[in-house]
Design an enzyme around this catalytic site. Structure first.
Site, PDB file in Angstrom:
ATOM      1  N   GLU A   1      20.161  43.802  33.959  1.00 47.18           N
ATOM      2  CA  GLU A   1      19.981  45.251  33.744  1.00 47.18           C
ATOM      3  C   GLU A   1      20.712  45.687  32.479  1.00 47.18           C
ATOM      4  O   GLU A   1      21.584  46.563  32.502  1.00 47.18           O
ATOM      5  CB  GLU A   1      20.483  46.013  34.967  1.00 47.18           C
ATOM      6  CG  GLU A   1      19.697  45.684  36.230  1.00 47.18           C
ATOM      7  CD  GLU A   1      20.379  46.176  37.506  1.00 47.18           C
ATOM      8  OE1 GLU A   1      21.521  46.683  37.414  1.00 47.18           O
ATOM      9  OE2 GLU A   1      19.780  46.040  38.581  1.00 47.18           O
TER      10      GLU A   1
ATOM     11  N   GLU B   1      14.476  42.417  41.706  1.00 45.50           N
ATOM     12  CA  GLU B   1      15.571  42.884  42.564  1.00 45.50           C
ATOM     13  C   GLU B   1      15.071  44.122  43.281  1.00 45.50           C
ATOM     14  O   GLU B   1      14.718  45.106  42.634  1.00 45.50           O
ATOM     15  CB  GLU B   1      16.837  43.233  41.776  1.00 45.50           C
ATOM     16  CG  GLU B   1      17.815  42.118  41.570  1.00 45.50           C
ATOM     17  CD  GLU B   1      19.165  42.611  41.062  1.00 45.50           C
ATOM     18  OE1 GLU B   1      19.750  43.516  41.687  1.00 45.50           O
ATOM     19  OE2 GLU B   1      19.610  42.103  40.023  1.00 45.50           O
TER      20      GLU B   1
END
Length: 499
Positions: A168, A282
């Site tokens: 991320e 995710e």
């Protein structure tokens, strides 16, 4: 409510990788989770055999590792060979022993029978370090890294096909966060070097619900990518472990495909649809609880930032709300099977995982049974089912706002021989509902069987010496179009039809 299933209205084919999973070096996921040398339930290599069998049962197709935020300061070279120094992990502020590394991950995937999916360090790492990792895994014997793998006892290459460039890295919480311009350039250069080592790789990189970020990423590196990665945890709990209750959770199902539709439109606009698919690598209803780490003000003592992580392993938190939400997410993936080709439940073991380990065995949480049903009972071909007389209910969101939610969520599937299976989720916390299923374009089934993930209340859960959630199988029943099929409240159901 009526569901019209036309065998000829094919929406697409499901990729079984949507039933994938994820594991990170966080809390008890790796150590004491999948890897627990010395435990009576572990094999000679230190892997928990009960976990392996549980993952086989849900046909785990792919496993993403080693992170997650952990990877953005991870040096993979510390986790291979005989000399493995313990290092301080700045992502989670703990010591990483490096006893579980690349070789152990590949060995674990082989025992499970799943594809390995490696996420690289795009935080403190470089394009060269990423491509070196590919060399270690995939080259036969060329270069120092492949030779190092051979020296470590693995003469054959690992042939890891799936790689994510970074995690991320758009987020301020991530070590080595990047701007959109920086990200697009790093992904492109990393992909270039990695593909020169192995041109057969399927590469992914992180997307965001932000047009500037995604446009820059795809403009600079889209021609080298096969996947664009999306992450989402709907009930965000990093700082406060204040979990949404059952009805509040149902509101989240209204927003399951928001990011998907934005990315879909962007890929179409940039003429990359059909080339790049979405990897939801995710996802979970519940965000992980890890206060005072991803904040500017850091926790000063272990009681403020380490001890609270144990709250993630309170099994009473994982109820039928988690099961129903997860089934709705998987239904969403099936409805978007033309563009979503992978999804990784985060994590698979401990924290918010579907499996909980303790020294004497396992607890299978409510979400585990959803994967068991979907992976084993649904068919490959997804049909475009028509819903009539849709049922709705009003519930109050976590923000205190009343929202209208569809009560029943349905996906229809069939195999090549027109054997049909339907996933029907009843979100109603209290009431059973009858669903009339009508078939068109093929032989009308004569019988059906109902498989249900159920609990005695919306708050039912499983724990050590406590079983509140499981799968109930009905006996074969005669099918009639005029007769509705009743699904219990707060339940996840697969209906299999037989000719």
């Amino acid at each position: 409510m009526k569901v019209i299933v036309d065998f000829d209205r094919i929406h697409g084919k499901r990729d079984p990788m949507i039933y994938g999973h994820f594991i990170e070096h966080f809390h008890r996921q790796v150590y004491e989770g999948i890897f627990d040398p010395g435990n009576k339930l572990s094999d000679k290599d230190g892997f928990r055999t009960d976990v392996i069998e549980a993952l086989k049962k849900i046909k785990t197709p792919i496993l993403r590792w080693p992170g997650g935020c952990f990877v953005s300061s991870y040096d993979w070279k510390n986790g291979v060979g005989k000399n493995r120094p313990a290092v301080f992990d700045k992502a989670w502020r703990v010591e990483e022993p490096n006893t579980f590394g690349t070789d152990e991950f590949i060995a674990f995937c082989k025992k499970v029978g799943c594809e390995p999916y490696i996420c690289t360090n795009a935080g403190t790492g470089t394009a060269e370090e990423m491509s070196d990792w590919v060399e270690y895994c995939n080259l036969i014997d060329q270069g120092i890294h492949a030779k190092h793998r051979i020296e470590n006892g693995n003469t054959e290459p690992f042939d890891v096909a799936y790689w994510s460039i970074g995690n991320e890295n758009y987020g301020s919480w991530e070590i080595g966060a990047k701007s959109a311009l920086e990200w697009g350039r790093l992904v492109n250069e990393s992909a270039k070097m990695m593909l020169r080592v192995d041109p057969n790789l399927e590469l992914s990189a992180a997307a965001l619900n932000d047009l500037d970020w995604n446009i820059e990423l795809l403009k600079q590196s889209g021609e080298r990518l096969k996947w664009i990665s999306i992450h989402e945890y709907w009930d965000k709990l990093a700082q406060e472990n204040d979990l949404a209750d059952y009805e509040q959770t149902m509101v989240f199902t209204n927003y399951l495909d928001d990011q998907v539709q934005i990315v879909r439109g962007l890929l179409q606009a940039m003429k990359l649809d059909g080339k790049i698919r979405i990897s939801y690598d995710e996802w979970n209803l519940r965000g992980w609880h890890h206060p005072n780490v991803h904040t500017v003000e850091q926790g000063k003592n272990p009681e403020s930032y380490l001890a609270p992580r144990d709250l993630n392993d309170d099994n009473s938190q994982y109820t039928m709300a988690d099961a129903v939400f997860s089934a709705c997410f998987l239904n969403m993936c099936l409805k978007n099977c033309d563009i979503i080709g992978m999804a990784n439940f985060a994590p698979v073991v401990n924290t918010r995982g579907c499996i909980f380990t303790h020294k004497d065995g396992l607890v299978l949480r409510s979400t585990y049974f959803v994967f068991e049903l979907f992976a084993n009972q649904l068919e490959e071909i997804v049909l475009d089912a028509l819903i009539k007389n849709e049922l709705q209910m009003d519930v109050i969101s976590k923000k205190g706002k009343t929202e209208t939610v569809s009560t029943i969520d349905v996906v229809a599937t069939r195999d090549e021989n027109n054997n049909a299976s339907l996933a029907i989720v009843n979100k109603d916390p209290q009431k059973s509902h009858s669903v009339e299923v009508v078939f068109r374009g093929g032989t009308i089934p004569r019988q059906y069987q109902l498989f249900s993930v159920i609990g005695d209340s919306p708050d039912a859960y499983n724990d050590v010496d406590h079983t509140g959630v499981g799968i109930k199988e009905s006996s074969l029943e005669q099918y009639s179009e005029a007769k509705g099929i009743t699904v219990p409240p707060h339940s996840v159901n697969i209906i299999k039809f037989y000719k």
